[in-house]
Write a protein that holds these residues in place. Structure first.
Motif, PDB file in Angstrom:
ATOM      1  N   ALA A   1       0.742  -1.134  -0.027  1.00 54.32           N
ATOM      2  CA  ALA A   1      -0.011  -0.128   0.054  1.00 54.32           C
ATOM      3  C   ALA A   1       0.841   1.244  -0.088  1.00 54.32           C
ATOM      4  N   SER A   2       2.098   1.318   0.706  1.00 52.58           N
ATOM      5  CA  SER A   2       2.595   2.469   0.801  1.00 52.58           C
ATOM      6  C   SER A   2       3.581   2.462  -0.006  1.00 52.58           C
TER       7      SER A   2
ATOM      8  N   ASN B   1      -4.488  -4.791   3.160  1.00 51.87           N
ATOM      9  CA  ASN B   1      -5.981  -4.104   3.695  1.00 51.87           C
ATOM     10  C   ASN B   1      -6.160  -2.898   3.204  1.00 51.87           C
ATOM     11  N   ALA B   2      -5.447  -2.405   2.215  1.00 50.52           N
ATOM     12  CA  ALA B   2      -5.651  -1.086   1.482  1.00 50.52           C
ATOM     13  C   ALA B   2      -6.489  -1.363   0.149  1.00 50.52           C
ATOM     14  N   ALA B   3      -7.315  -0.620  -0.254  1.00 49.22           N
ATOM     15  CA  ALA B   3      -8.473  -0.868  -1.241  1.00 49.22           C
ATOM     16  C   ALA B   3      -7.606  -0.940  -2.574  1.00 49.22           C
TER      17      ALA B   3
ATOM     18  N   ARG C   1      -9.358 -12.455  14.510  1.00 52.68           N
ATOM     19  CA  ARG C   1     -10.102 -11.275  14.511  1.00 52.68           C
ATOM     20  C   ARG C   1      -8.754 -10.214  14.531  1.00 52.68           C
TER      21      ARG C   1
ATOM     22  N   ILE D   1      -6.913  -6.390  14.695  1.00 49.65           N
ATOM     23  CA  ILE D   1      -7.084  -5.094  15.270  1.00 49.65           C
ATOM     24  C   ILE D   1      -5.664  -4.129  14.893  1.00 49.65           C
ATOM     25  N   GLY D   2      -6.003  -2.968  14.222  1.00 46.70           N
ATOM     26  CA  GLY D   2      -4.967  -2.159  13.932  1.00 46.70           C
ATOM     27  C   GLY D   2      -4.544  -2.486  12.774  1.00 46.70           C
TER      28      GLY D   2
ATOM     29  N   TRP E   1      -3.779  -0.397  10.352  1.00 50.60           N
ATOM     30  CA  TRP E   1      -4.387   0.554   9.342  1.00 50.60           C
ATOM     31  C   TRP E   1      -3.269   1.552   8.679  1.00 50.60           C
TER      32      TRP E   1
ATOM     33  N   VAL F   1      -0.547   6.664   8.616  1.00 49.42           N
ATOM     34  CA  VAL F   1      -1.277   7.916   8.514  1.00 49.42           C
ATOM     35  C   VAL F   1      -2.487   7.832   9.417  1.00 49.42           C
ATOM     36  N   LEU F   2      -3.051   6.810   9.436  1.00 47.73           N
ATOM     37  CA  LEU F   2      -4.112   6.647  10.647  1.00 47.73           C
ATOM     38  C   LEU F   2      -4.174   5.888  11.854  1.00 47.73           C
ATOM     39  N   GLY F   3      -3.079   5.197  11.846  1.00 47.21           N
ATOM     40  CA  GLY F   3      -2.734   4.267  12.701  1.00 47.21           C
ATOM     41  C   GLY F   3      -1.315   3.729  13.124  1.00 47.21           C
TER      42      GLY F   3
ATOM     43  N   SER G   1      -9.100   8.385  11.786  1.00 48.77           N
ATOM     44  CA  SER G   1      -8.460   7.628  12.634  1.00 48.77           C
ATOM     45  C   SER G   1      -9.508   7.170  13.745  1.00 48.77           C
TER      46      SER G   1
ATOM     47  N   ASP H   1     -12.343  -0.982  15.439  1.00 47.24           N
ATOM     48  CA  ASP H   1     -11.256  -2.371  16.409  1.00 47.24           C
ATOM     49  C   ASP H   1     -11.947  -2.327  17.775  1.00 47.24           C
TER      50      ASP H   1
ATOM     51  N   ALA I   1     -11.012  -0.533   3.855  1.00 45.67           N
ATOM     52  CA  ALA I   1      -9.898  -0.670   2.808  1.00 45.67           C
ATOM     53  C   ALA I   1      -9.934   0.576   2.006  1.00 45.67           C
TER      54      ALA I   1
ATOM     55  N   VAL J   1      -8.073   3.478   4.356  1.00 48.56           N
ATOM     56  CA  VAL J   1      -6.939   3.263   4.330  1.00 48.56           C
ATOM     57  C   VAL J   1      -6.189   3.699   3.021  1.00 48.56           C
TER      58      VAL J   1
ATOM     59  N   LEU K   1      -3.521   7.231   2.242  1.00 53.34           N
ATOM     60  CA  LEU K   1      -2.071   6.983   1.747  1.00 53.34           C
ATOM     61  C   LEU K   1      -1.885   7.985   0.448  1.00 53.34           C
TER      62      LEU K   1
END
Lengths: 224, 224
Positions: free
Chosen positions: A37-38, A73-75, A129, A131-132, A134, A137-139, B153, B160, B180, B183, B187
């Motif tokens: 993603a990045s 998990n990024a679109a 499950r 968690i986090g 993300w 930038v957001l997490g 965020s 979560d 997704a 996120v 980015l």
């Protein structure tokens, strides 16, 4: 002979393993960061580099590949990667899922995967499950990149007089070319660039470093 | 006739005014965002667009220009812009300095300039001290971009389970195409993209929006 390729790719580095149907390992490879993603292009290059090291002369187009990747998990990231991979079949998941399978197998438990990014996962009765995870930038609280960004932010806030200027903060600003250089660095820095600052924060007794680490530890504990 | 051009450029928009030596205004122009650190090319385009609207057929190469611009405190940004501008003389400062001159003249006082970004400045006896304005990655607390990023965020942290999912948070995640998509948006989002979310946070009675605004107000109050 059916061959299987496993890829573990995060913001810090990428590992590949080639195995046959009985689980016998035929080759291994490593390469650089693989957050799709990045930095999609860099991640693809590193995934293919690690793959080539693991596979040698084996025909990539006959392989079944399972990939656990940061940024999945990024679109759009996974779909774009699936189209770019040369394998016969590719299954792409986030690195949180593969971390759980690798660390716990089928057993219940909690996994905290903290490197350049951070993601947490709990497995109960085969259900995972997450968690986090993300992204910075957001997490990605408590991650290496989060720690590196937080210490630079603390350095600029010390310049503003919100809290004391410590030796570590002064040294970081000087290393980055003053406040203007620090701001310039922040605008083009990728998560891995921030994460490279984390070791000197984690290992430091500097009060500003301890404050950032206390915050990171609180966030990680809250997630677990 | 000596002509003078004044440019006020921030992360939200850019304004230009052309005046003669007696301060008589000959033309005005407006254009889009002009943060020279976060988007140099876009900022240059908008600065020149506002300039052309203000100057009409006047020869730009004879003008003396004074520019107060967001991002002028990032390494290299001002030097790069100075080389790209067509004016006879250009003086480039951060928008905090020009905001102080515009709001206070020579009087003592404090200016809080809060738009897409945020910066604070105090003038005492002609001396200006600037606080903040380091950009969204490391600072800009309480700004429109900071508010927009904080609410996204908070939406992911609600997913979560760290705090309740509110109607506003659920609506933001849906608008961005799920987690997704959220996120993925984060980015590539520029500060202005985050800031466009701020009005619905500022105007909302949603508890998550109030929590973000309380944090923003605390940060702004601490800076003042």
């Amino acid at each position: 002979m059916d061959l299987f390729l496993g890829i573990d790719g995060g913001g810090t580095g990428c590992r590949a393993v080639l195995a046959d149907a009985s689980g016998h390992i035929l080759g291994r490879g490593e390469a650089g960061p693989a957050n799709i993603a990045s930095d999609f292009t860099g991640a693809l290059d590193n995934i293919l580099a690690a793959t080539r090291l693991a596979c040698g002369t084996h025909d990539l187009t006959t392989l079944s590949a399972g990939l656990g990747l940061a940024g999945a998990n990024a679109a759009g990231a996974s779909d774009r990667l699936a189209q770019a991979l040369p394998f016969a079949r590719s299954a792409i998941e986030t690195d949180a899922i593969t971390a759980v399978r690798g660390a716990l197998g089928a057993a219940d438990g909690i996994v905290a995967a903290i490197g350049t990014g951070s993601v947490f996962a709990a497995q109960r009765g085969g259900q995972v499950r997450q968690i986090g995870g993300w992204g910075l930038v957001l997490g990605d609280e408590g991650s290496g990149a989060w720690i590196g960004r937080a210490i630079l932010s603390a350095a600029l806030r010390a310049v503003d007089g919100f809290h004391p200027m410590t030796p570590l903060l002064a040294s970081l600003i000087e290393t980055h070319g003053g406040t203007a250089g620090t701001v310039g660095f922040s605008l083009s820095a990728r998560p891995g660039d921030f994460a490279r600052l984390a070791p000197q924060v984690i290992d430091s007794a500097d009060p500003a470093a301890r404050a950032v680490m206390d915050h990171a530890i609180t966030d990680v504990a809250a997630a677990i």
